[in-house]
Design an enzyme around this catalytic site. Structure first.
Site, PDB file in Angstrom:
ATOM      1  N   GLY A  11       0.861  -1.179   0.000  1.00 55.80           N
ATOM      2  CA  GLY A  11       0.000   0.000   0.000  1.00 55.80           C
ATOM      3  C   GLY A  11       0.900   1.233   0.000  1.00 55.80           C
ATOM      4  O   GLY A  11       2.119   1.136  -0.240  1.00 55.80           O
ATOM      5  N   SER A  40      -5.177   1.228   0.862  1.00 54.59           N
ATOM      6  CA  SER A  40      -4.745   2.511   0.287  1.00 54.59           C
ATOM      7  C   SER A  40      -5.380   2.741  -1.077  1.00 54.59           C
ATOM      8  O   SER A  40      -5.813   3.847  -1.410  1.00 54.59           O
ATOM      9  CB  SER A  40      -3.227   2.549   0.082  1.00 54.59           C
ATOM     10  OG  SER A  40      -2.526   2.342   1.253  1.00 54.59           O
ATOM     11  N   ALA A  41      -5.418   1.678  -1.884  1.00 55.78           N
ATOM     12  CA  ALA A  41      -5.930   1.842  -3.250  1.00 55.78           C
ATOM     13  C   ALA A  41      -7.416   2.172  -3.257  1.00 55.78           C
ATOM     14  O   ALA A  41      -7.930   2.723  -4.229  1.00 55.78           O
ATOM     15  CB  ALA A  41      -5.663   0.570  -4.060  1.00 55.78           C
ATOM     16  N   GLN A  44     -10.734   6.996  -0.741  1.00 54.51           N
ATOM     17  CA  GLN A  44     -11.423   8.012  -1.546  1.00 54.51           C
ATOM     18  C   GLN A  44     -11.151   9.414  -1.022  1.00 54.51           C
ATOM     19  O   GLN A  44     -11.303  10.396  -1.726  1.00 54.51           O
ATOM     20  CB  GLN A  44     -12.932   7.764  -1.525  1.00 54.51           C
ATOM     21  CG  GLN A  44     -13.327   6.498  -2.208  1.00 54.51           C
ATOM     22  CD  GLN A  44     -14.823   6.257  -2.111  1.00 54.51           C
ATOM     23  OE1 GLN A  44     -15.613   7.183  -2.121  1.00 54.51           O
ATOM     24  NE2 GLN A  44     -15.190   5.006  -1.988  1.00 54.51           N
ATOM     25  N   GLY A  46      -8.462  12.178   0.521  1.00 51.47           N
ATOM     26  CA  GLY A  46      -7.215  12.529  -0.132  1.00 51.47           C
ATOM     27  C   GLY A  46      -6.108  12.619   0.885  1.00 51.47           C
ATOM     28  O   GLY A  46      -5.991  11.764   1.766  1.00 51.47           O
ATOM     29  N   GLU A 110     -13.243  17.673   4.938  1.00 51.52           N
ATOM     30  CA  GLU A 110     -13.826  16.439   5.481  1.00 51.52           C
ATOM     31  C   GLU A 110     -14.023  16.597   6.977  1.00 51.52           C
ATOM     32  O   GLU A 110     -13.642  17.618   7.561  1.00 51.52           O
ATOM     33  CB  GLU A 110     -12.918  15.235   5.167  1.00 51.52           C
ATOM     34  CG  GLU A 110     -12.886  14.922   3.674  1.00 51.52           C
ATOM     35  CD  GLU A 110     -11.922  13.823   3.296  1.00 51.52           C
ATOM     36  OE1 GLU A 110     -11.508  13.053   4.183  1.00 51.52           O
ATOM     37  OE2 GLU A 110     -11.569  13.747   2.117  1.00 51.52           O
ATOM     38  N   HIS A 226     -16.382   4.255   9.950  1.00 53.17           N
ATOM     39  CA  HIS A 226     -16.759   5.318   9.021  1.00 53.17           C
ATOM     40  C   HIS A 226     -18.279   5.396   9.014  1.00 53.17           C
ATOM     41  O   HIS A 226     -18.950   4.369   8.908  1.00 53.17           O
ATOM     42  CB  HIS A 226     -16.231   4.998   7.610  1.00 53.17           C
ATOM     43  CG  HIS A 226     -16.212   6.192   6.714  1.00 53.17           C
ATOM     44  ND1 HIS A 226     -17.363   6.767   6.242  1.00 53.17           N
ATOM     45  CD2 HIS A 226     -15.187   6.939   6.237  1.00 53.17           C
ATOM     46  CE1 HIS A 226     -17.044   7.810   5.492  1.00 53.17           C
ATOM     47  NE2 HIS A 226     -15.728   7.942   5.474  1.00 53.17           N
ATOM     48  N   ARG A 273     -15.415  11.693  12.893  1.00 48.64           N
ATOM     49  CA  ARG A 273     -16.080  10.444  12.499  1.00 48.64           C
ATOM     50  C   ARG A 273     -16.700   9.667  13.637  1.00 48.64           C
ATOM     51  O   ARG A 273     -17.746   9.045  13.484  1.00 48.64           O
ATOM     52  CB  ARG A 273     -15.032   9.535  11.861  1.00 48.64           C
ATOM     53  CG  ARG A 273     -15.108   9.598  10.406  1.00 48.64           C
ATOM     54  CD  ARG A 273     -14.031   8.797   9.784  1.00 48.64           C
ATOM     55  NE  ARG A 273     -13.664   9.528   8.600  1.00 48.64           N
ATOM     56  CZ  ARG A 273     -12.603   9.289   7.877  1.00 48.64           C
ATOM     57  NH1 ARG A 273     -11.775   8.339   8.220  1.00 48.64           N
ATOM     58  NH2 ARG A 273     -12.365  10.002   6.812  1.00 48.64           N
ATOM     59  N   HIS A 331     -13.392   0.906   9.765  1.00 42.15           N
ATOM     60  CA  HIS A 331     -12.664   1.597   8.704  1.00 42.15           C
ATOM     61  C   HIS A 331     -11.166   1.676   8.970  1.00 42.15           C
ATOM     62  O   HIS A 331     -10.368   1.516   8.056  1.00 42.15           O
ATOM     63  CB  HIS A 331     -13.247   3.005   8.578  1.00 42.15           C
ATOM     64  CG  HIS A 331     -12.656   3.829   7.473  1.00 42.15           C
ATOM     65  ND1 HIS A 331     -12.719   3.435   6.158  1.00 42.15           N
ATOM     66  CD2 HIS A 331     -12.002   5.023   7.494  1.00 42.15           C
ATOM     67  CE1 HIS A 331     -12.128   4.357   5.397  1.00 42.15           C
ATOM     68  NE2 HIS A 331     -11.663   5.316   6.184  1.00 42.15           N
ATOM     69  N   GLU A 355      -1.050   1.650   8.780  1.00 43.03           N
ATOM     70  CA  GLU A 355      -2.128   1.289   9.710  1.00 43.03           C
ATOM     71  C   GLU A 355      -1.759   0.176  10.686  1.00 43.03           C
ATOM     72  O   GLU A 355      -2.300   0.125  11.798  1.00 43.03           O
ATOM     73  CB  GLU A 355      -3.388   0.916   8.913  1.00 43.03           C
ATOM     74  CG  GLU A 355      -4.625   0.844   9.789  1.00 43.03           C
ATOM     75  CD  GLU A 355      -5.903   0.637   8.994  1.00 43.03           C
ATOM     76  OE1 GLU A 355      -5.895   0.834   7.758  1.00 43.03           O
ATOM     77  OE2 GLU A 355      -6.914   0.271   9.618  1.00 43.03           O
ATOM     78  N   LEU A 372      -3.275   8.457   4.477  1.00 49.89           N
ATOM     79  CA  LEU A 372      -2.327   8.409   3.350  1.00 49.89           C
ATOM     80  C   LEU A 372      -1.133   9.299   3.682  1.00 49.89           C
ATOM     81  O   LEU A 372       0.017   8.962   3.392  1.00 49.89           O
ATOM     82  CB  LEU A 372      -2.994   8.877   2.048  1.00 49.89           C
ATOM     83  CG  LEU A 372      -4.102   7.989   1.457  1.00 49.89           C
ATOM     84  CD1 LEU A 372      -4.645   8.599   0.165  1.00 49.89           C
ATOM     85  CD2 LEU A 372      -3.614   6.575   1.198  1.00 49.89           C
TER      86      LEU A 372
HETATM   87  C1  SIN Z   1     -13.258   9.225   3.270  1.00 51.28           C
HETATM   88  O1  SIN Z   1     -13.009   9.587   2.138  1.00 51.28           O
HETATM   89  O2  SIN Z   1     -14.299   9.516   3.844  1.00 51.28           O
HETATM   90  C2  SIN Z   1     -12.249   8.357   3.981  1.00 51.28           C
HETATM   91  C3  SIN Z   1     -10.942   9.008   4.000  1.00 51.28           C
HETATM   92  C4  SIN Z   1     -10.162   8.642   5.225  1.00 51.28           C
HETATM   93  O3  SIN Z   1     -10.273   7.508   5.690  1.00 51.28           O
HETATM   94  O4  SIN Z   1      -9.498   9.516   5.779  1.00 51.28           O
END
Ligand code: SIN
Length: 495
Positions: A11, A40-41, A44, A46, A110, A226, A273, A331, A355, A372
């Site tokens: 990853g 990782s792939a 969504q 960033g 986010e 999540h 979250r 998540h 992770e 990431l």
């Molecule tokens: C998301 O795009 O909601 C997840 C991104 C993340 O885990 O930080």
């Protein structure tokens, strides 16, 4: 002469270590190629970086600490956020093309972020874009030998240090290699839950192996859910609906169309979250349903969220016209192999990053789009350090450590249901004890490495009697409200 550096996992974190370790020879070991089987792939979100006007690393650090309920290692958080702009620059040098508009990077927002601060590549396909670029670099790098379709099976030890490893190839044939430095970049453990956004390979094997080798672990009870996985039935990972959808203006609604997060937290739909996940779960447990309304985004959906559109349409939902049913799903694991600021575990020669590791930056609940970033920043640092500081070869391994038996498919299904119930966004002592007793009563499961790892998680959750971040104990007498935070800054109006 130093032995090659062995990196388990391809990853973002594993690839960053491998690329940064040049010119030291690297053996990159992964189940899939090019790292497409990694979490990782699938990412969504960033990469969070203080690049916008009026932003700075101190504000990024503050949001990271608040989301983490103050359980974070403050010095490491400061280092991480200070590295974020350079991490974005390094990724660009590796070929990642981040989305830009007239005024530079298009910065998204986010949960838990007080500002627009997230860079994306190909909209909500950032993880895939980053992994593809880094994998292409690893393919081209003369110092990297990539053993794909291989799995790490055992660690060899001698006099309390790493001396070798065993790998299984695609045909199941075992190969034994000498090694003085092994980096675990094997990802998290969401696949131990029925409802998860993680791929099936994120099963905690690397953590189980490190625990078996007696490396110290940390913060095992902190598992992030999540709030907006697509609520689809069936066995298998749940598609994620990125938080950036809410950052762009989508909202959570109850079955009557009411705004779910209204009056619940100063950040509303963009609360951290753990807060949103608890609220979604609480509402569903009360018999209601929760929906993500992205209709307001109109044509922006197709341009910025191609993954979300494709996912919804594959499940017969048109997000331009319909609300999307959502539910929380496991998540991210904040806990893991305890490592120092470089990524060194307590077992000499064993290192961990991403992770599977716990370096303390995420505290009790990770801030969105910091994962990431962590993989890139800490991966680069560890790779560069290991290039300059190889461990001396330890000689022939005198002891081999494996996590042990695999759980049967039936036991694994049972385990996933038990962990969903006991280690979800809302926990209590009785459910934790019930899960421990059920596992102990299943001889096959309690012998299997997945069962033993689950017992460690459950014991850690039982031992922490109070609520903190993602670890919310309904039976903790000091809980003021389900949305308690240790310090919520005044953010003012949410645009
Ligand atoms: C998301 O795009 O909601 C997840 C991104 C993340 O885990 O930080």
């Amino acid at each position: 002469m130093s032995t090659p550096l062995v990196v388990g996992g391809a990853g973002v974190a594993g690839l960053a270590v491998a690329l940064s370790a040049a010119p030291r020879p690297v053996l990159l070991v992964s189940r899939g190629r090019p790292g497409a089987a990694s979490a990782s792939a699938l990412a969504q979100g960033g990469i969070a970086a203080a690049l916008g006007e009026g932003d700075d690393p101190a504000q990024h650090a503050q949001d990271t600490m608040v989301a983490g309920a103050g359980h974070n290692d403050a010095a490491r958080v400061d280092w991480l956020v200070s590295q974020a702009p350079a991490a974005v620059g390094w990724l660009e040098e590796q070929g990642v093309v981040f989305d830009r508009g007239d005024k530079g990077y298009r910065l998204g927002r986010e949960g838990g972020h007080g500002r627009h601060r997230i860079v994306h590549a190909r909209g909500d396909a950032t993880g895939a874009a980053v992994v593809a670029a880094l994998a292409a670099c690893a393919d081209a790098a003369a110092h990297v030998t990539w053993l794909d379709a291989h799995t790490l099976r055992a660690l060899g030890l001698r006099e309390g240090r790493i001396a070798g490893l065993r790998l299984a190839d695609a045909a199941g044939i075992m190969h034994e290699l000498p090694a003085a430095d092994v980096v675990l970049a094997t990802g998290g453990l969401g696949a131990l839950f029925a409802a998860t956004t993680n791929p099936r390979g994120a099963d905690g094997f690397g953590l189980a192996l490190a625990l078996e080798a007696r490396a110290a672990a940390r913060d095992l009870e902190f598992i992030q859910f999540h709030p907006t996985a697509l609520d689809v039935a069936g066995d298998g990972p749940r598609p994620l609906l990125t938080e950036a959808l809410r950052g762009a203006g989508s909202v959570l609604r109850d079955e009557r169309g009411g705004l779910l997060m209204a009056g619940r937290h100063p950040l509303g739909d963009l609360a951290p979250r753990d807060v949103v996940s608890r609220e979604v779960l609480r509402h569903r447990r009360g018999g209601g349903s929760v929906w993500l309304d992205a209709t307001v985004l109109g044509e922006r959906l197709a341009a910025d969220f191609p993954t979300a559109i494709t996912t919804c349409r594959a499940h017969g939902i048109d997000p331009l016209r319909e609300w999307i049913p959502v539910a929380p799903a496991a998540h991210f694991h904040m806990g893991g192999v305890a490592v120092d600021a470089l990524g060194r575990s307590t077992l000499p020669g064993l290192h961990a990053v991403g992770e599977v590791a716990c370096n303390g930056v995420h505290g009790a609940n990770r801030l969105a789009s910091n994962s990431l970033l962590e993989g890139v920043a800490f991966g680069r640092r560890l790779g560069a350090w290991l290039a300059r500081n190889p461990s001396a070869p330890a000689g022939t391994a005198s002891r081999w450590v494996t996590p042990g038996d695999e759980a049967s498919p039936f036991d694994l299904r049972t385990l996933r249901a038990l962990l969903d119930e006991a280690l979800g966004p809302v926990r209590d002592g009785e459910a934790l004890r019930r899960a421990l007793a059920r596992i102990a009563a299943m001889p096959g499961l309690s012998r299997a490495w997945q069962g033993r790892l689950a017992l460690r998680l459950l014991h850690a959750a039982l031992a922490r009697r109070g609520s903190l971040g993602a670890h919310w104990r309904e039976d903790a007498c000091e809980n003021a409200s389900i949305h308690q935070r240790i310090a919520t800054p005044a953010y003012g109006e949410i645009p």
